[in-house]
Design a protein around this motif. Structure first.
Motif, PDB file in Angstrom:
ATOM      1  N   ARG A   1      -9.040  36.562 -30.204  1.00 14.22           N
ATOM      2  CA  ARG A   1      -8.263  37.794 -30.412  1.00 14.22           C
ATOM      3  C   ARG A   1      -6.773  37.509 -30.390  1.00 14.22           C
ATOM      4  NH1 ARG A   1      -4.352  40.178 -26.634  1.00 14.22           N
ATOM      5  NH2 ARG A   1      -3.854  42.209 -27.564  1.00 14.22           N
ATOM      6  N   THR A   2      -6.341  36.668 -29.454  1.00 11.22           N
ATOM      7  CA  THR A   2      -4.913  36.402 -29.324  1.00 11.22           C
ATOM      8  C   THR A   2      -4.374  35.628 -30.521  1.00 11.22           C
ATOM      9  OG1 THR A   2      -5.147  36.423 -26.926  1.00 11.22           O
ATOM     10  CG2 THR A   2      -3.148  35.427 -27.823  1.00 11.22           C
ATOM     11  N   LEU A   3      -5.131  34.664 -31.009  1.00 12.41           N
ATOM     12  CA  LEU A   3      -4.688  33.916 -32.185  1.00 12.41           C
ATOM     13  C   LEU A   3      -4.544  34.835 -33.394  1.00 12.41           C
ATOM     14  CD1 LEU A   3      -6.790  30.637 -31.871  1.00 12.41           C
ATOM     15  CD2 LEU A   3      -4.402  31.019 -31.214  1.00 12.41           C
ATOM     16  N   ALA A   4      -5.467  35.789 -33.536  1.00 15.15           N
ATOM     17  CA  ALA A   4      -5.364  36.752 -34.635  1.00 15.15           C
ATOM     18  C   ALA A   4      -4.196  37.708 -34.424  1.00 15.15           C
ATOM     19  CB  ALA A   4      -6.673  37.527 -34.762  1.00 15.15           C
ATOM     20  N   SER A   5      -4.009  38.173 -33.195  1.00 20.16           N
ATOM     21  CA  SER A   5      -2.958  39.141 -32.904  1.00 20.16           C
ATOM     22  C   SER A   5      -1.565  38.538 -33.039  1.00 20.16           C
ATOM     23  CB  SER A   5      -3.141  39.711 -31.496  1.00 20.16           C
ATOM     24  OG  SER A   5      -4.335  40.462 -31.410  1.00 20.16           O
ATOM     25  N   GLU A   6      -1.453  37.255 -32.728  1.00 18.51           N
ATOM     26  CA  GLU A   6      -0.163  36.585 -32.906  1.00 18.51           C
ATOM     27  C   GLU A   6       0.292  36.675 -34.356  1.00 18.51           C
ATOM     28  OE1 GLU A   6      -0.145  33.077 -29.490  1.00 18.51           O
ATOM     29  OE2 GLU A   6      -0.879  32.635 -31.508  1.00 18.51           O
ATOM     30  N   LYS A   7      -0.663  36.585 -35.271  1.00 17.92           N
ATOM     31  CA  LYS A   7      -0.333  36.645 -36.691  1.00 17.92           C
ATOM     32  C   LYS A   7       0.223  38.017 -37.062  1.00 17.92           C
ATOM     33  CE  LYS A   7      -1.840  32.486 -37.603  1.00 17.92           C
ATOM     34  NZ  LYS A   7      -0.924  31.394 -38.017  1.00 17.92           N
ATOM     35  N   SER A   8      -0.407  39.080 -36.557  1.00 14.21           N
ATOM     36  CA  SER A   8       0.057  40.423 -36.895  1.00 14.21           C
ATOM     37  C   SER A   8       1.418  40.714 -36.271  1.00 14.21           C
ATOM     38  CB  SER A   8      -0.964  41.478 -36.454  1.00 14.21           C
ATOM     39  OG  SER A   8      -1.115  41.503 -35.056  1.00 14.21           O
ATOM     40  N   LYS A   9       1.640  40.224 -35.048  1.00  8.58           N
ATOM     41  CA  LYS A   9       2.944  40.437 -34.405  1.00  8.58           C
ATOM     42  C   LYS A   9       4.045  39.743 -35.202  1.00  8.58           C
ATOM     43  CE  LYS A   9       1.558  42.653 -30.646  1.00  8.58           C
ATOM     44  NZ  LYS A   9       0.128  42.772 -30.954  1.00  8.58           N
ATOM     45  N   LYS A  10       3.747  38.567 -35.721  1.00  7.27           N
ATOM     46  CA  LYS A  10       4.731  37.835 -36.526  1.00  7.27           C
ATOM     47  C   LYS A  10       5.056  38.607 -37.792  1.00  7.27           C
ATOM     48  CE  LYS A  10       5.614  33.307 -38.623  1.00  7.27           C
ATOM     49  NZ  LYS A  10       5.063  31.932 -38.843  1.00  7.27           N
ATOM     50  N   GLN A  11       4.046  39.193 -38.432  1.00  6.13           N
ATOM     51  CA  GLN A  11       4.281  39.973 -39.645  1.00  6.13           C
ATOM     52  C   GLN A  11       5.103  41.221 -39.351  1.00  6.13           C
ATOM     53  OE1 GLN A  11       3.720  39.519 -42.968  1.00  6.13           O
ATOM     54  NE2 GLN A  11       3.281  37.428 -42.324  1.00  6.13           N
ATOM     55  N   MET A  12       4.832  41.867 -38.239  1.00  6.12           N
ATOM     56  CA  MET A  12       5.594  43.065 -37.882  1.00  6.12           C
ATOM     57  C   MET A  12       7.043  42.721 -37.554  1.00  6.12           C
ATOM     58  SD  MET A  12       2.676  45.155 -35.742  1.00  6.12           S
ATOM     59  CE  MET A  12       1.218  45.773 -36.614  1.00  6.12           C
ATOM     60  N   THR A  13       7.228  41.589 -36.894  1.00  4.92           N
ATOM     61  CA  THR A  13       8.596  41.125 -36.637  1.00  4.92           C
ATOM     62  C   THR A  13       9.323  40.891 -37.953  1.00  4.92           C
ATOM     63  OG1 THR A  13       7.929  40.046 -34.568  1.00  4.92           O
ATOM     64  CG2 THR A  13       9.980  39.301 -35.577  1.00  4.92           C
ATOM     65  N   GLY A  14       8.656  40.226 -38.888  1.00  2.59           N
ATOM     66  CA  GLY A  14       9.265  39.967 -40.190  1.00  2.59           C
ATOM     67  C   GLY A  14       9.550  41.240 -40.960  1.00  2.59           C
TER      68      GLY A  14
END
Length: 208
Positions: A120-133
């Motif tokens: 879950r965390t590996l997947a969520s890290e990806k979404s957080k990065k996209q939202m930051t961008g």
């Protein structure tokens, strides 16, 4: 196997899914094609709300006291994340539980839960990065920093979970149980991503 080798194996064996979850299409899928700030906040709030409920449930149900304490602490952080993100929208009402959390809530073994949390965390890290961008591109550095901070909390949670997983896994079978759960979590997130894009007529695979 140790926790470092476990994390490397999960990342390597799920490289394609994680890569696509980290693409700009993932945010498009999460917002049903509505790429504006309000929809991004709604998607983020849905995710944080689901996470808090999942890990509160684990904490209450868990027989392993160390795991229960870990999950309770994570739930507290996720509730804080929800408060910070939902405060950006008017009267947030959570949508259906994301497939990732439906999968996680079906895990009832401590080792599987710890492994599933890693996925879950590996997947969520990806979404957080996209939202930051996204918010960086919107010239909103304050909100971009908010999501950067949320990702930082995920990093801390991952470290704590891997440490406990290393203590609980006594055999190759234990590590395999954890790995299967991690891969199951990533797969649930990836399948929801592809289903969302395909329902909008978008190819989830990158165009080369």
């Amino acid at each position: 196997m140790n926790s470092e080798e476990f994390l490397e194996a999960v990342r390597k064996e799920n490289e394609t899914a994680l890569s696509r979850l980290g693409s700009s299409k993932s945010l498009y899928a999460a917002t049903n094609g509505e790429m504006d700030a309000d929809e991004v906040f709604h998607a983020a709030a849905d995710s944080e709300h689901a996470a808090a409920r999942t890990f509160e449930g684990w904490a209450d149900d868990e027989d392993d006291s160390d795991a229960s304490e870990l999950f309770a602490g994570i739930a507290d952080v996720e509730n804080d994340h929800y408060d910070r993100v939902s405060g950006k929208v008017d009267d947030h009402e959570p949508n259906e539980t994301p497939a990732l959390h439906e999968y996680l809530r079906g895990l009832d073994d401590t080792t599987a839960r710890l492994g599933g949390f890693v996925g879950r965390t590996l997947a969520s890290e990806k979404s957080k990065k996209q939202m930051t961008g996204f918010f960086t591109g919107q010239a909103d550095p304050t909100t971009a920093q908010l999501f950067r901070d949320l990702k930082g909390d995920l990093d801390d949670q991952l470290d704590d979970t891997l440490a406990l997983l290393g203590e609980r896994c006594d055999s190759d079978e234990d590590w395999e149980t954890a790995k299967e759960a991690a891969e199951g979590a990533i797969t649930a997130a990836y399948e929801e991503y592809t289903d969302s894009l395909e329902s909008m007529g978008v190819n989830p695979k990158p165009v080369c």
